[in-house]
Write an enzyme that holds these catalytic residues in place. Sequence first.
Site, PDB file in Angstrom:
ATOM      1  N   GLU B  62     102.461  44.280  28.348  1.00 17.07           N
ATOM      2  CA  GLU B  62     101.796  44.367  29.654  1.00 17.07           C
ATOM      3  C   GLU B  62     101.018  45.672  29.841  1.00 17.07           C
ATOM      4  O   GLU B  62      99.955  45.680  30.456  1.00 17.07           O
ATOM      5  CB  GLU B  62     102.809  44.197  30.793  1.00 17.07           C
ATOM      6  CG  GLU B  62     103.299  42.761  30.972  1.00 17.07           C
ATOM      7  CD  GLU B  62     104.400  42.368  29.997  1.00 17.07           C
ATOM      8  OE1 GLU B  62     104.895  43.245  29.258  1.00 17.07           O
ATOM      9  OE2 GLU B  62     104.766  41.178  29.973  1.00 17.07           O
ATOM     10  N   GLN B  84     101.872  37.113  33.636  1.00 19.95           N
ATOM     11  CA  GLN B  84     102.632  35.869  33.693  1.00 19.95           C
ATOM     12  C   GLN B  84     103.480  35.697  34.959  1.00 19.95           C
ATOM     13  O   GLN B  84     103.547  34.629  35.518  1.00 19.95           O
ATOM     14  CB  GLN B  84     103.511  35.804  32.455  1.00 19.95           C
ATOM     15  CG  GLN B  84     103.931  34.429  32.090  1.00 19.95           C
ATOM     16  CD  GLN B  84     104.306  34.342  30.624  1.00 19.95           C
ATOM     17  OE1 GLN B  84     105.361  34.822  30.219  1.00 19.95           O
ATOM     18  NE2 GLN B  84     103.459  33.766  29.818  1.00 19.95           N
ATOM     19  N   PHE B  85     104.124  36.771  35.379  1.00 21.38           N
ATOM     20  CA  PHE B  85     104.867  36.788  36.648  1.00 21.38           C
ATOM     21  C   PHE B  85     104.533  38.113  37.326  1.00 21.38           C
ATOM     22  O   PHE B  85     104.424  39.135  36.645  1.00 21.38           O
ATOM     23  CB  PHE B  85     106.389  36.711  36.410  1.00 21.38           C
ATOM     24  CG  PHE B  85     106.877  35.349  36.020  1.00 21.38           C
ATOM     25  CD1 PHE B  85     107.378  34.473  36.977  1.00 21.38           C
ATOM     26  CD2 PHE B  85     106.820  34.933  34.692  1.00 21.38           C
ATOM     27  CE1 PHE B  85     107.834  33.207  36.609  1.00 21.38           C
ATOM     28  CE2 PHE B  85     107.264  33.668  34.325  1.00 21.38           C
ATOM     29  CZ  PHE B  85     107.768  32.803  35.287  1.00 21.38           C
ATOM     30  N   HIS B 131     112.008  37.322  38.460  1.00 21.78           N
ATOM     31  CA  HIS B 131     110.840  36.442  38.348  1.00 21.78           C
ATOM     32  C   HIS B 131     110.464  35.831  39.684  1.00 21.78           C
ATOM     33  O   HIS B 131     109.862  34.772  39.727  1.00 21.78           O
ATOM     34  CB  HIS B 131     111.104  35.310  37.344  1.00 21.78           C
ATOM     35  CG  HIS B 131     111.219  35.750  35.924  1.00 21.78           C
ATOM     36  ND1 HIS B 131     112.307  36.412  35.438  1.00 21.78           N
ATOM     37  CD2 HIS B 131     110.360  35.621  34.877  1.00 21.78           C
ATOM     38  CE1 HIS B 131     112.133  36.677  34.147  1.00 21.78           C
ATOM     39  NE2 HIS B 131     110.959  36.217  33.787  1.00 21.78           N
TER      40      HIS B 131
END
Lengths: 327, 328
Positions: B62, B84-85, B131
């Site tokens: 990331e 992604q999250f 998440h």
Amino acid sequence: MLKNLEIPSMITEKKLKDLYKEMWTIRYFDEKVDQFFAKGMIHGTTHLCVGQEASASGSIAVIGGKDKIVSTHRGHGHCISKEGDINKMMAELFGRETGYCKGKGGSMHIADVEKGNLGANGIVGGGIPLAVGAALTSKMKNENYVVLCFFGDGATNEGSFHESLNLAAIWNLPVIFICENNQYGMSGSVKEMTKIEHIATRSEGYGIPGKIVDGLDMFEIMNTVHEAVEHARGGNGPTLIEMKTYRWKGHSKSDAKKYRTREEENEWRAKDGIKRFKDALIDAEVLTEEEAKQLQEEAKTSIEEAVEFAANSPEPSIERLEEDVFA
Amino acid sequence: MTTREITYLEAVREAMSQEMRENEDVFILGEDIGVYGGAFGVTRGMIEEFGPERVRNTPISEAAIAGAAVGSALTGMRPILELQFSDFITIAMDQIVNQAAKTRYMFGGKGKVPMVLRTPAGSGTGAAAQHSQSLEAWMAHIPGLKVVQPSTAYDAKGLLKAAMDDDNPVIFYEHKLLYKTSSNVPEESYKIELGKADIKREGTDVTIVATAIMVHKALEAAEVLEKDGISAEVIDPRTIVPLDKETIIESVKKTGKLIVVHEAVKRGGIGGEIVGVIAESEAFDYLDAPIIRLGGKEVPIPYNPNLEKAAIPQVPDIIAAVKKTVRK
């Protein structure tokens, strides 16, 4: 001329002289800044690269105007080598309107985007992913420029180093990772903070070439970086080059340097990169003693002029405080 | 304009695809966005159309991919980074907060960072504490970032176009539970200006300012309240930076009552900022009752579905808050 000198073909005799003067410009610039900080004439903080001139000058000597660099908190040398304007640099340190960042950035944020200097950086390892991004642009837009990404030994223990080298490697990006190993991350000795002898050996973990260079030898630096640049321009991806060097001054201001000995400092000072470059140029009959002296004088004068420019520049208006947040 | 009903997810994808057809400098990078189509399927089909150079599947890095977005933006590209999250912004934080947001200011107004960080936020999927967060207030606190939270497919497409056209870093929060919701969306490209709130329902008795999925809960509450003779106005700020203060102030001047509701933890949430705007404005003098803020409880999002639901405001909470405020 240029006898006994193995150097990349773009390095002319004139360029060698310019480089010699440039190294003195870097040294005088940072020594002047050091004096000003000691006297309390400028505030904030700064990180000086006195002693490390060769890794900046030698590396940037072999790239062109459209190539880019990403620098570090110890970035005055990189900026000067990348055609930086010392007047604007000094004015920035003075916090003036005419400075590179209009007095909003200071020492750690000097950048010259138009000249391809994507900036010093206040975060250790923070610039490495940016260099990968700049190299990605070169590839996607077919601009064929390379990016020299400078960082210190300390940054190689940051996660961003690992992630970035892997990313640049798998995408074959035109970026050259240059670790200026000056032996200390603030007070942390590289021997204490890593268990390997050479940082360049980490390149194996990314499947890219790794080179170890005497960071005080201008010729070795120019040749090694040149080779890496050609490798990158040929679409073969990044190289990790470790330059063994030493910062003569402390980490930043108010550093008592308790973590190292005066003997060690003197050993490294004796290996002075500027003196070695001068001796080699005189040997090769590129320079005479008199010419060398004159170039050194010119460098010194240019710093006096930069100080004059900075001291006579206006402070930024308070009305400018909230400008420049958004484009 | 020809419209048809498509989902929020399709609207996001369509906005990106249309822009990528128009502008060679726009590309997308992120984890599993290639043949997999992204964790939620937003980029499905895009690598087939645009190829792996412009739909760049990345390693799980990331910090590096966020920095690659910033560095490429600074040098002339217009990247869209899919994280992604939204919880994973924690791992990209230096590049977003210290680099992207500050570059232009630190450089004295030189250089620009035209990038969009798209990321799914919010709870309700049973993905638990790491998440499911709503961290938009963190981003809103940083000068130099714009923060967008679309609540409908129509808004998502138009706001994403505006975000991609913007020359600054924009954090674009997509709510996971909204991906499958639909609305009428024009086929062609259009832009909804950042910083313009939308009055999702007009009313006269109380103003409910709600963000993201809470817009739908507020609208549901308003339906119920109408049967009880209470007319609620529902305002969706759509972007929290810049925040359309004027629309909120005007509404409160009209209704004299304010409820603010978001999914993010109430403490330190953007609701406090919205309430502060009212407290500092001329609308303060129009208030007939104390303001009520509804937000997530001060707990990490739990796994059990009942606990998960109880951790964030629900329709009955909004109804109760309105009734307490209106006291008709």
